[in-house]
Design a protein around this motif. Structure first.
Motif, PDB file in Angstrom:
ATOM      1  N   THR A  61       0.851  -1.184   0.000  1.00  0.00           N
ATOM      2  CA  THR A  61       0.000   0.000   0.000  1.00  0.00           C
ATOM      3  C   THR A  61       0.883   1.229   0.000  1.00  0.00           C
ATOM      4  O   THR A  61       1.880   1.286   0.740  1.00  0.00           O
ATOM      5  N   GLY A  62       0.530   2.239  -0.816  1.00  0.00           N
ATOM      6  CA  GLY A  62       1.404   3.392  -0.837  1.00  0.00           C
ATOM      7  C   GLY A  62       0.831   4.612  -1.520  1.00  0.00           C
ATOM      8  O   GLY A  62      -0.221   4.573  -2.168  1.00  0.00           O
ATOM      9  N   VAL A  63       1.586   5.702  -1.371  1.00  0.00           N
ATOM     10  CA  VAL A  63       1.289   6.989  -1.987  1.00  0.00           C
ATOM     11  C   VAL A  63       2.582   7.530  -2.576  1.00  0.00           C
ATOM     12  O   VAL A  63       3.643   7.455  -1.939  1.00  0.00           O
ATOM     13  N   GLU A  64       2.493   8.077  -3.796  1.00  0.00           N
ATOM     14  CA  GLU A  64       3.639   8.709  -4.447  1.00  0.00           C
ATOM     15  C   GLU A  64       3.240  10.104  -4.903  1.00  0.00           C
ATOM     16  O   GLU A  64       2.127  10.303  -5.393  1.00  0.00           O
ATOM     17  N   ALA A  65       4.137  11.051  -4.746  1.00  0.00           N
ATOM     18  CA  ALA A  65       3.864  12.417  -5.180  1.00  0.00           C
ATOM     19  C   ALA A  65       5.144  13.037  -5.709  1.00  0.00           C
ATOM     20  O   ALA A  65       6.242  12.731  -5.228  1.00  0.00           O
ATOM     21  N   GLU A  66       5.013  13.890  -6.695  1.00  0.00           N
ATOM     22  CA  GLU A  66       6.166  14.634  -7.194  1.00  0.00           C
ATOM     23  C   GLU A  66       5.697  15.957  -7.774  1.00  0.00           C
ATOM     24  O   GLU A  66       4.574  16.083  -8.276  1.00  0.00           O
ATOM     25  N   VAL A  67       6.561  16.945  -7.664  1.00  0.00           N
ATOM     26  CA  VAL A  67       6.244  18.272  -8.170  1.00  0.00           C
ATOM     27  C   VAL A  67       7.491  18.850  -8.824  1.00  0.00           C
ATOM     28  O   VAL A  67       8.610  18.652  -8.349  1.00  0.00           O
ATOM     29  N   SER A  68       7.291  19.524  -9.954  1.00  0.00           N
ATOM     30  CA  SER A  68       8.352  20.280 -10.612  1.00  0.00           C
ATOM     31  C   SER A  68       7.854  21.710 -10.785  1.00  0.00           C
ATOM     32  O   SER A  68       6.692  21.932 -11.160  1.00  0.00           O
ATOM     33  N   TYR A  69       8.721  22.683 -10.502  1.00  0.00           N
ATOM     34  CA  TYR A  69       8.292  24.079 -10.521  1.00  0.00           C
ATOM     35  C   TYR A  69       9.434  24.951 -11.009  1.00  0.00           C
ATOM     36  O   TYR A  69      10.589  24.777 -10.596  1.00  0.00           O
ATOM     37  N   LEU A  70       9.096  25.891 -11.889  1.00  0.00           N
ATOM     38  CA  LEU A  70      10.070  26.836 -12.425  1.00  0.00           C
ATOM     39  C   LEU A  70       9.969  28.126 -11.618  1.00  0.00           C
ATOM     40  O   LEU A  70       9.074  28.947 -11.831  1.00  0.00           O
ATOM     41  N   MET A  96      12.163  30.667 -11.298  1.00  0.00           N
ATOM     42  CA  MET A  96      12.552  31.781 -12.156  1.00  0.00           C
ATOM     43  C   MET A  96      13.020  31.187 -13.479  1.00  0.00           C
ATOM     44  O   MET A  96      13.131  29.964 -13.623  1.00  0.00           O
ATOM     45  N   GLN A  97      13.306  32.043 -14.409  1.00  0.00           N
ATOM     46  CA  GLN A  97      13.787  31.564 -15.693  1.00  0.00           C
ATOM     47  C   GLN A  97      15.029  30.705 -15.548  1.00  0.00           C
ATOM     48  O   GLN A  97      15.224  29.740 -16.280  1.00  0.00           O
ATOM     49  N   ASN A  98      15.855  31.025 -14.556  1.00  0.00           N
ATOM     50  CA  ASN A  98      17.125  30.320 -14.372  1.00  0.00           C
ATOM     51  C   ASN A  98      17.194  29.559 -13.049  1.00  0.00           C
ATOM     52  O   ASN A  98      18.280  29.303 -12.532  1.00  0.00           O
ATOM     53  N   TRP A  99      16.030  29.225 -12.497  1.00  0.00           N
ATOM     54  CA  TRP A  99      16.019  28.521 -11.207  1.00  0.00           C
ATOM     55  C   TRP A  99      14.888  27.506 -11.212  1.00  0.00           C
ATOM     56  O   TRP A  99      13.712  27.875 -11.280  1.00  0.00           O
ATOM     57  N   SER A 100      15.233  26.247 -11.157  1.00  0.00           N
ATOM     58  CA  SER A 100      14.245  25.167 -11.185  1.00  0.00           C
ATOM     59  C   SER A 100      14.284  24.380  -9.882  1.00  0.00           C
ATOM     60  O   SER A 100      15.304  24.347  -9.189  1.00  0.00           O
ATOM     61  N   PHE A 101      13.159  23.758  -9.572  1.00  0.00           N
ATOM     62  CA  PHE A 101      13.025  23.008  -8.330  1.00  0.00           C
ATOM     63  C   PHE A 101      12.147  21.799  -8.587  1.00  0.00           C
ATOM     64  O   PHE A 101      11.132  21.882  -9.287  1.00  0.00           O
ATOM     65  N   SER A 102      12.515  20.654  -8.018  1.00  0.00           N
ATOM     66  CA  SER A 102      11.693  19.449  -8.108  1.00  0.00           C
ATOM     67  C   SER A 102      11.798  18.669  -6.812  1.00  0.00           C
ATOM     68  O   SER A 102      12.827  18.707  -6.130  1.00  0.00           O
ATOM     69  N   ALA A 103      10.739  17.968  -6.481  1.00  0.00           N
ATOM     70  CA  ALA A 103      10.727  17.140  -5.274  1.00  0.00           C
ATOM     71  C   ALA A 103       9.840  15.936  -5.513  1.00  0.00           C
ATOM     72  O   ALA A 103       8.851  16.011  -6.266  1.00  0.00           O
ATOM     73  N   SER A 104      10.178  14.834  -4.886  1.00  0.00           N
ATOM     74  CA  SER A 104       9.343  13.637  -4.958  1.00  0.00           C
ATOM     75  C   SER A 104       9.324  12.977  -3.589  1.00  0.00           C
ATOM     76  O   SER A 104      10.272  13.084  -2.811  1.00  0.00           O
ATOM     77  N   MET A 105       8.213  12.323  -3.292  1.00  0.00           N
ATOM     78  CA  MET A 105       8.031  11.648  -2.016  1.00  0.00           C
ATOM     79  C   MET A 105       7.332  10.323  -2.258  1.00  0.00           C
ATOM     80  O   MET A 105       6.481  10.207  -3.140  1.00  0.00           O
ATOM     81  N   SER A 106       7.693   9.328  -1.472  1.00  0.00           N
ATOM     82  CA  SER A 106       7.053   8.023  -1.583  1.00  0.00           C
ATOM     83  C   SER A 106       6.842   7.445  -0.197  1.00  0.00           C
ATOM     84  O   SER A 106       7.749   7.471   0.639  1.00  0.00           O
ATOM     85  N   TYR A 107       5.642   6.954   0.044  1.00  0.00           N
ATOM     86  CA  TYR A 107       5.354   6.185   1.249  1.00  0.00           C
ATOM     87  C   TYR A 107       4.812   4.833   0.807  1.00  0.00           C
ATOM     88  O   TYR A 107       3.878   4.763  -0.009  1.00  0.00           O
ATOM     89  N   ASN A 108       5.391   3.768   1.316  1.00  0.00           N
ATOM     90  CA  ASN A 108       4.974   2.430   0.920  1.00  0.00           C
ATOM     91  C   ASN A 108       5.085   1.498   2.118  1.00  0.00           C
ATOM     92  O   ASN A 108       6.083   1.521   2.841  1.00  0.00           O
ATOM     93  N   LYS A 109       4.069   0.682   2.309  1.00  0.00           N
ATOM     94  CA  LYS A 109       4.083  -0.298   3.396  1.00  0.00           C
ATOM     95  C   LYS A 109       3.767  -1.664   2.808  1.00  0.00           C
ATOM     96  O   LYS A 109       2.701  -1.859   2.216  1.00  0.00           O
ATOM     97  N   THR A 110       4.703  -2.575   2.928  1.00  0.00           N
ATOM     98  CA  THR A 110       4.489  -3.950   2.489  1.00  0.00           C
ATOM     99  C   THR A 110       4.436  -4.845   3.718  1.00  0.00           C
ATOM    100  O   THR A 110       5.129  -4.590   4.717  1.00  0.00           O
ATOM    101  N   LYS A 111       3.630  -5.887   3.642  1.00  0.00           N
ATOM    102  CA  LYS A 111       3.610  -6.830   4.762  1.00  0.00           C
ATOM    103  C   LYS A 111       3.108  -8.188   4.300  1.00  0.00           C
ATOM    104  O   LYS A 111       2.383  -8.303   3.304  1.00  0.00           O
ATOM    105  N   PHE A 112       3.537  -9.203   5.022  1.00  0.00           N
ATOM    106  CA  PHE A 112       3.036 -10.551   4.806  1.00  0.00           C
ATOM    107  C   PHE A 112       1.671 -10.664   5.490  1.00  0.00           C
ATOM    108  O   PHE A 112       1.559 -10.517   6.708  1.00  0.00           O
TER     109      PHE A 112
END
Length: 762
Positions: free
Chosen positions: A574-583, A585-601
């Motif tokens: 079970t999990g959630v994934e998220a990512e964002v990319s953002y400009l 300024m013209q010469n400054w970029s930013f990106s981030a990603s996150m993941s939460y995942n839980k596996t079990k028997f």
């Protein structure tokens, strides 16, 4: 309409913009570069693709000093590349596979759109790539092999048919690190035929491991070359051929902790040298033919050869315990995919195709197993075990993928695939027992022959249906939402080991999985930013669990370790994934990603494990544990990645100064193999340099793991070894063994590495 090679699969996502300078649009508006993907074997915008897809471009990979596939998990959250050398793994959404086992991978690999039969062949130096592409979740219809967790594709650069171009890149780093890359495109017949030549040389001591018993440091050397030819035969036919060759020599001594050694010491103690030699080649021929009715016919043919030779100290200690020599030779693996698809229909787009694969492999195995046998007094013996393994497989599949454009903004996708696979596995062990007199071997005194793969599981036949059902809806404000159901599958097989395995581990059954996913993709602020969010729930039946280095008793009453694949009744992810990319300024970029995942028997009460409280006395004995509720994988529940780049002009000198950074953090993880909690960690990579405005040159200084963070990633127990202190003394048991007190570190965060790179492009 003239075809372009970009019609072949190219899975592109927001992460493509992580570090590359962003393109700007009309007036003062800032917008991210429009991203076109072909994850569903057709060209479409990222916002129209109902699945989670990521890409790391070859340019970005180089800018962040990426040299082999292990660097991939630095770029995005929720994937992990673990293990060392021949025992490597890629995990997506918390689950991967033991790629050294005789099973299909949970995450399938593709090289220039052709299925890669030996996954390990890709875990060496990467060079001159167009991009790495990752699809998350089951791939049940369109790709060559049905995969439960995802697919990774690697696309090499094609020749430039108009102009001569290429690059030279030279990197130097600490611990004798050298990475040299060169590529050149030659348009033999302008706009019609061209070739691209590329090569790499790499040497390093990046893991900084010293074997204090043998007095050596782990080193690795890799050499590789590639030729790619592209022929635009006509306005509607293109032909592409690539041939890739690589070989690598490595020391594979493993770090241990215990007996006064800490994992931060980065010391190995094994007395038998551990080395690996690899030689891999793959040829891929792809033909695209646009028919007069605008249907597209595509053929992808591949041939792969792969040789691996390794010497390995199984007990990883400075005591004579167990030494293995294994040669794994895939003499020839052929796969063929043929598909026909419609292009640009108003209501119904479809893709139909067939896939065929045939491979033959031979794996000679030689093991020296040292024991102290009680024959009135304890006497030292060595059992020489040979066990050549033969692994053949033949597979075919039929598939149909349909997209129904129900409304202007709504599309229903339905895919179905029939899979059939036949396997043949055979391994016969011969054991010769010798008495040891110093370093001399007296005998053989006894000979034993054991069939490693029982006759009733030597020939196996599997078939299954997989597929996908998706609905997506696009809104006017740049928002797309989708829901999907996907079914994944992979076949079973017989287990192959370095020594005869317990009968319970003879074979494992096929695995199936069902995945339910909801997602959204939102282009916000008029294209200045892009946000993706996915939630999923996946269940597995007869889950392929790779038990790690489990102790069991051999026929001579000594101990060995086995890493068999067995079936766990049920597993959930079970999990959630998220990512964002953002400009920014013209010469400054930013990106981030996150993941939460839980596996079990959810259910697994007979898992092979290492429980010291259980007495192992009879040949074939091993301990079992109830793992219900325990994590099904060894990956952390959460991880996050942030990347950013800023650049500015340097006066009027037609060049730019840039600063880019990468931050990654992961939470703690539970390792059921050693019953321990492994702490989380975080690290920072920093890159700065100068480059020309036209991209002709780039000089960078960089530091990976700048703060020298230290962290364990994977652990495994070591096996008991002969207690040589009792040699010649009266015996009160069949054998005399002792636990060494060491724990093996299968993977460790690489230490701080400082380097410099010069890149010239022409």
């Amino acid at each position: 309409m003239q075809l372009k090679h970009s019609l072949t699969p190219a899975l592109v996502a927001a992460i493509a913009a992580f570090s590359a300078p962003m393109s700007m649009a009309q007036g003062s508006n800032l917008v991210l570069e429009e991203i076109v993907v072909t994850a569903q074997k057709k060209a479409e915008n990222l916002s129209e693709t109902p699945m989670t897809v990521n890409v790391i471009t070859g340019e970005t990979f180089s800018e962040y000093a990426g040299f082999d596939i292990r660097d991939l998990d630095r770029f995005t959250a929720g994937i992990a590349v673990t293990g060392l050398d021949f025992d490597v793994d890629m995990a997506v959404r918390g689950l991967g596979s033991n790629l050294d086992a005789a099973l299909d991978p949970r995450v399938t690999f593709y090289w220039d759109n052709a299925y890669s039969v030996r996954q390990i062949a890709n875990f060496v130096s990467q060079f001159d790539l167009e991009r790495f592409e990752l699809l998350r979740g089951p791939q049940g219809t369109l790709y060559g092999k049905s995969s439960p967790a995802g697919a990774l594709t690697m696309q090499t650069r094609s020749p430039n048919l108009e102009n001569v171009d290429g690059f030279f890149q030279q990197a130097f780093s600490e611990r004798d690190g050298i990475n040299s890359q060169l590529a050149v495109s030659l348009p033999i017949v302008k706009d019609t035929f061209g070739i691209r030549l590329a090569g790499v040389y790499d040497q390093n001591r990046n893991q900084d491991i010293e074997n204090i018993t043998l007095g050596i440091n782990n080193q690795a050397e890799t050499k590789g070359g590639r030729v790619v030819a592209l022929w635009q035969a006509s306005d509607n036919i293109d032909v592409r051929f690539s041939y890739n060759y690589v070989k690598a020599d490595k020391d594979i001594n493993s770090i241990v902790e215990g007996n006064g050694l800490q994992y931060t010491d980065r010391k190995a103690v094994n007395e038998f040298a551990a080395t690996s030699y690899e030689r891999h080649s793959q040829a891929v021929l792809e033909v695209n033919w646009e028919l007069p009715n605008e249907w597209l016919l595509t053929s992808v043919t591949s041939h792969q050869r792969s040789l691996m030779q390794r010497e390995f100290d199984s007990d990883q200690t400075d005591v004579k315990g167990q030494n293995q020599s294994v040669t794994s030779d895939i003499k020839g693996a052929v796969n063929q995919e043929l598909r026909l698809q419609s292009v640009g229909n108003d209501f119904w787009d479809w893709t139909a195709g067939i896939f065929y694969q045939d491979s033959e492999a031979e794996t000679p195995v030689y093991v020296d197993n040292f024991v102290l046998v009680g024959l009135g007094v304890y006497l030292p013996f060595v059992a020489e075990v040979t066990g050549p393994a033969f692994n053949d497989s033949e597979e075919y599949a039929l598939f149909l993928h349909n997209a129904f454009h129900i409304t202007e903004n709504g599309t229903l996708t339905l895919g179905l695939r029939y899979n059939n696979l036949e396997r043949y596995n055979q391994q016969t062990f011969e054991q010769l027992a010798f008495l040891l007199a110093g370093d001399e071997r007296v005998g053989p005194l006894d000979t034993t022959i054991v069939e490693g793969v029982p006759e009733d599981v030597q020939n196996l036949d599997y078939d299954a249906f997989t597929g996908t059902l998706k609905y997506q809806h696009s809104f006017a404000d740049g928002l797309m939402v989708y829901g999907s159901y996907d079914r994944g599958w992979r076949s079973g097989s017989a287990n192959i080991g370095g020594q005869p395995l317990p009968a319970d581990w003879a074979a494992f059954e096929e695995e199936s999985s069902d995945n339910f996913e909801l997602g959204m993709k939102w282009s916000f602020m008029e294209g200045r930013g892009l946000f993706n969010l996915t939630g999923y729930y996946q269940t597995y039946e007869d889950f392929h669990y790779g038990a790690n280095n489990v102790l069991y008793v051999l026929i001579d009453d000594s101990f060995a370790q086995g890493s068999p694949v067995v079936n766990a009744d049920e597993v959930s992810s079970t999990g959630v994934e998220a990512e964002v990319s953002y400009l920014i300024m013209q010469n400054w970029s930013f990106s981030a990603s996150m993941s939460y995942n839980k596996t079990k028997f959810e259910q697994f009460d007979d898992a092979p494990c290492n429980d010291p409280s259980q007495d192992l006395t009879t040949p074939g004995d091993y301990a079992t544990c109830d793992l219900k509720g325990e994590p099904a994988g060894t990956q952390p529940e959460w991880s996050g990645v942030i990347t950013s780049e800023y650049y500015t002009d340097v006066g009027d000198r037609d060049m730019e100064w840039y600063l880019r950074g990468l931050f990654k953090a992961e939470g703690e993880r539970e390792d059921v193999d050693v019953d321990r909690t492994i702490s989380g960690y975080a690290f920072v990579d920093v890159f700065t340099g100068l480059r020309s405005n036209d991209g002709a040159w780039d000089v960078s200084l960089w530091a990976k793991n700048l703060l020298d963070e230290e962290a364990r990633l994977n652990l495994s127990p070591t096996i008991p070894v002969p207690d040589y202190a009792l040699a010649g003394q009266p015996a009160d048991s069949a054998t005399a063994t002792i636990n060494t007190g060491y724990t093996r570190l299968e993977n460790l965060l690489a230490p701080r590495t400082i380097g410099a790179t010069l890149a010239l492009r022409f």
